[in-house]
Design a protein around this motif. Structure first.
Motif, PDB file in Angstrom:
ATOM      1  N   HIS A   1       0.856  -1.192   0.000  1.00 16.40           N
ATOM      2  CA  HIS A   1       0.000   0.000   0.000  1.00 16.40           C
ATOM      3  C   HIS A   1       0.894   1.244   0.000  1.00 16.40           C
ATOM      4  N   PRO A   2       0.665   2.181  -0.927  1.00 20.06           N
ATOM      5  CA  PRO A   2       1.539   3.359  -0.996  1.00 20.06           C
ATOM      6  C   PRO A   2       1.541   4.198   0.276  1.00 20.06           C
ATOM      7  N   PHE A   3       0.410   4.188   1.002  1.00 23.51           N
ATOM      8  CA  PHE A   3       0.356   4.976   2.230  1.00 23.51           C
ATOM      9  C   PHE A   3       1.279   4.391   3.291  1.00 23.51           C
ATOM     10  N   ASN A   4       1.410   3.078   3.318  1.00 28.38           N
ATOM     11  CA  ASN A   4       2.319   2.438   4.265  1.00 28.38           C
ATOM     12  C   ASN A   4       3.749   2.903   4.024  1.00 28.38           C
ATOM     13  N   SER A   5       4.159   2.919   2.760  1.00 25.56           N
ATOM     14  CA  SER A   5       5.512   3.377   2.421  1.00 25.56           C
ATOM     15  C   SER A   5       5.686   4.852   2.760  1.00 25.56           C
ATOM     16  N   PHE A   6       4.635   5.638   2.527  1.00 26.02           N
ATOM     17  CA  PHE A   6       4.669   7.068   2.826  1.00 26.02           C
ATOM     18  C   PHE A   6       4.892   7.310   4.315  1.00 26.02           C
ATOM     19  N   ILE A   7       4.160   6.592   5.150  1.00 22.22           N
ATOM     20  CA  ILE A   7       4.272   6.786   6.598  1.00 22.22           C
ATOM     21  C   ILE A   7       5.658   6.390   7.100  1.00 22.22           C
ATOM     22  N   LEU A   8       6.168   5.274   6.617  1.00 18.53           N
ATOM     23  CA  LEU A   8       7.498   4.847   7.040  1.00 18.53           C
ATOM     24  C   LEU A   8       8.553   5.875   6.644  1.00 18.53           C
ATOM     25  N   SER A   9       8.396   6.485   5.474  1.00 16.78           N
ATOM     26  CA  SER A   9       9.372   7.473   5.007  1.00 16.78           C
ATOM     27  C   SER A   9       9.294   8.774   5.801  1.00 16.78           C
ATOM     28  N   LYS A  10       8.138   9.051   6.408  1.00 17.02           N
ATOM     29  CA  LYS A  10       7.949  10.293   7.161  1.00 17.02           C
ATOM     30  C   LYS A  10       8.218  10.139   8.652  1.00 17.02           C
ATOM     31  N   THR A  11       8.453   8.912   9.099  1.00 23.27           N
ATOM     32  CA  THR A  11       8.620   8.647  10.528  1.00 23.27           C
ATOM     33  C   THR A  11      10.078   8.329  10.837  1.00 23.27           C
ATOM     34  N   PRO A  12      10.781   9.194  11.598  1.00 26.08           N
ATOM     35  CA  PRO A  12      12.172   8.889  11.941  1.00 26.08           C
ATOM     36  C   PRO A  12      12.345   7.523  12.587  1.00 26.08           C
ATOM     37  N   ALA A  13      11.356   7.051  13.340  1.00 24.44           N
ATOM     38  CA  ALA A  13      11.450   5.721  13.957  1.00 24.44           C
ATOM     39  C   ALA A  13      11.344   4.604  12.925  1.00 24.44           C
ATOM     40  N   ASN A  14      10.896   4.937  11.717  1.00 22.56           N
ATOM     41  CA  ASN A  14      10.812   3.993  10.587  1.00 22.56           C
ATOM     42  C   ASN A  14       9.899   2.805  10.888  1.00 22.56           C
TER      43      ASN A  14
ATOM     44  N   ILE B   1      -0.349  18.841  25.053  1.00 21.35           N
ATOM     45  CA  ILE B   1      -0.597  17.718  24.154  1.00 21.35           C
ATOM     46  C   ILE B   1       0.725  16.987  23.960  1.00 21.35           C
ATOM     47  N   LEU B   2       0.771  15.745  24.415  1.00 19.78           N
ATOM     48  CA  LEU B   2       1.982  14.925  24.301  1.00 19.78           C
ATOM     49  C   LEU B   2       1.867  14.092  23.031  1.00 19.78           C
ATOM     50  N   TYR B   3       2.670  14.432  22.035  1.00 20.23           N
ATOM     51  CA  TYR B   3       2.619  13.714  20.761  1.00 20.23           C
ATOM     52  C   TYR B   3       3.519  12.482  20.818  1.00 20.23           C
ATOM     53  N   VAL B   4       2.921  11.340  20.587  1.00 21.14           N
ATOM     54  CA  VAL B   4       3.627  10.057  20.602  1.00 21.14           C
ATOM     55  C   VAL B   4       3.594   9.559  19.162  1.00 21.14           C
ATOM     56  N   ASP B   5       4.514  10.068  18.359  1.00 24.34           N
ATOM     57  CA  ASP B   5       4.398   9.920  16.901  1.00 24.34           C
ATOM     58  C   ASP B   5       5.664   9.418  16.223  1.00 24.34           C
ATOM     59  N   GLY B   6       6.626   8.934  17.008  1.00 26.84           N
ATOM     60  CA  GLY B   6       7.860   8.447  16.398  1.00 26.84           C
ATOM     61  C   GLY B   6       8.702   9.548  15.771  1.00 26.84           C
ATOM     62  N   GLY B   7       8.339  10.816  16.022  1.00 30.12           N
ATOM     63  CA  GLY B   7       9.117  11.943  15.512  1.00 30.12           C
ATOM     64  C   GLY B   7       8.565  12.606  14.263  1.00 30.12           C
ATOM     65  N   ILE B   8       7.372  12.227  13.811  1.00 25.12           N
ATOM     66  CA  ILE B   8       6.844  12.764  12.557  1.00 25.12           C
ATOM     67  C   ILE B   8       6.746  14.280  12.583  1.00 25.12           C
ATOM     68  N   LEU B   9       6.202  14.849  13.660  1.00 27.24           N
ATOM     69  CA  LEU B   9       5.983  16.289  13.695  1.00 27.24           C
ATOM     70  C   LEU B   9       7.285  17.075  13.763  1.00 27.24           C
ATOM     71  N   ALA B  10       8.383  16.409  14.097  1.00 20.00           N
ATOM     72  CA  ALA B  10       9.679  17.077  14.178  1.00 20.00           C
ATOM     73  C   ALA B  10      10.477  16.963  12.877  1.00 20.00           C
ATOM     74  N   TYR B  11       9.933  16.260  11.899  1.00 21.61           N
ATOM     75  CA  TYR B  11      10.721  15.808  10.734  1.00 21.61           C
ATOM     76  C   TYR B  11      10.157  16.381   9.443  1.00 21.61           C
ATOM     77  N   ILE B  12      11.002  17.005   8.654  1.00 19.43           N
ATOM     78  CA  ILE B  12      10.563  17.563   7.383  1.00 19.43           C
ATOM     79  C   ILE B  12      10.512  16.504   6.278  1.00 19.43           C
ATOM     80  N   GLY B  13      11.167  15.387   6.498  1.00 15.98           N
ATOM     81  CA  GLY B  13      11.176  14.309   5.500  1.00 15.98           C
ATOM     82  C   GLY B  13      12.482  14.243   4.729  1.00 15.98           C
ATOM     83  N   LYS B  14      12.680  13.108   4.058  1.00 15.66           N
ATOM     84  CA  LYS B  14      13.914  12.902   3.313  1.00 15.66           C
ATOM     85  C   LYS B  14      13.928  13.731   2.031  1.00 15.66           C
ATOM     86  N   GLN B  15      15.125  14.131   1.666  1.00 13.17           N
ATOM     87  CA  GLN B  15      15.278  14.860   0.403  1.00 13.17           C
ATOM     88  C   GLN B  15      15.077  13.888  -0.758  1.00 13.17           C
ATOM     89  N   PRO B  16      14.221  14.241  -1.747  1.00 15.56           N
ATOM     90  CA  PRO B  16      13.974  13.315  -2.864  1.00 15.56           C
ATOM     91  C   PRO B  16      15.210  13.165  -3.751  1.00 15.56           C
TER      92      PRO B  16
END
Length: 261
Positions: free
Chosen positions: A206-219, A246-261
């Motif tokens: 599923h493309p969304f699964n790959s998207f989430i893993l790429s956006k989450t520093p915890a992978n 609000i305690l965000y338990v998100d594996g670092g998503i909100l702190a991460y701009i994402g990988k450079q394409p």
């Protein structure tokens, strides 16, 4: 000071809405292990029977109540029954919620209202019902299950994002209004968690699964168990000076701009 006692919930009464499975169940289980008495609700008997069987299997004495948390009369009755059977509620977790993944232009107003009703109006109704008892007792903890969508938007979740953004501000307002009564109201903002709700998005390929893993520093996707420690902290004496957070338990998503394409 015994620091471990700061995290104990021994003798506390905890109501976790929608705790038949998933995040709510994991939080209720954590509270039971920390010493709390557990109450939860379901809207139907079938879900209730399955949930009670699961709690029993895990060795947890949980008390279930049939209640639609969008109906104020049913909520008032449930809270009165809990107070009569278990005692005044010390901890409330507003966990019950739904999501409808529908593009905004295709979403009916009735569908939008249903999400708002369960995800935002219900926490208001249940909080309103438990606060008087907390005020009388002199303390209380309210934990609202928010979301990263309390901060971010995304396609197809307009109602959910609107509700969770509103829940973030309801959290802050309860903290502001009742902090002087020694009531702390905080939120937990889960990242993408592996639950039955997200199962369609986690299928192999599923493309969304790959998207989430790429956006989450915890992978990885989070698990309900990842929320257990934060939930215990916010319910315990260790968080007595934490309010409106609000305690965000998100594996670092909100702190991460994402990988450079």
């Amino acid at each position: 000071m015994d620091i471990m006692k700061q995290f104990s919930l021994e003798g506390k009464v905890a109501l976790v809405t929608g705790a038949a499975y998933g995040i709510g169940y994991a939080i209720a289980k954590a509270y039971a292990e920390a010493g709390a008495k557990i109450a939860f609700n379901c809207r139907g008997q079938e879900h209730m029977d399955k949930a009670l069987a699961a709690y029993k299997k895990d060795g947890i004495e949980a008390h279930g109540y049939i209640c639609d948390v969008t109906r104020e009369d049913e909520v008032q009755k449930m809270v009165a029954d809990i107070e009569k059977e278990l005692g005044t509620i010390d901890i409330l977790v507003n966990n019950a919620g739904i999501i409808k993944r529908i593009p905004m232009l295709e979403m009916k107003a009735e569908e939008f209202r249903q999400v708002i009703d369960i995800d935002l109006n219900a926490p208001f109704i249940v909080s309103k019902a438990v606060i008087p008892g907390m005020k009388k007792k002199g303390h209380g903890k309210i934990i609202n299950i928010c979301s990263m969508m309390s901060e971010l938007g995304r396609e197809t979740v307009s109602a959910y994002a609107a509700a969770k953004g509103g829940l973030k501000m309801l959290t802050r307002n309860i903290a502001s209004e009742y902090g002087a009564d020694n009531i702390q109201c905080n939120g937990i903002g889960p990242g993408y968690i592996a639950t039955p709700q997200t199962a369609p998005l986690r299928t192999p390929g599923h493309p969304f699964n790959s998207f989430i893993l790429s956006k989450t520093p915890a992978n990885r996707w989070g698990t309900p168990e990842d929320l257990m420690g934060p939930a215990v902290f916010l319910a315990s004496d260790a968080s007595d000076f934490v309010n409106g957070h609000i305690l965000y338990v998100d594996g670092g998503i909100l702190a991460y701009i994402g990988k450079q394409p």
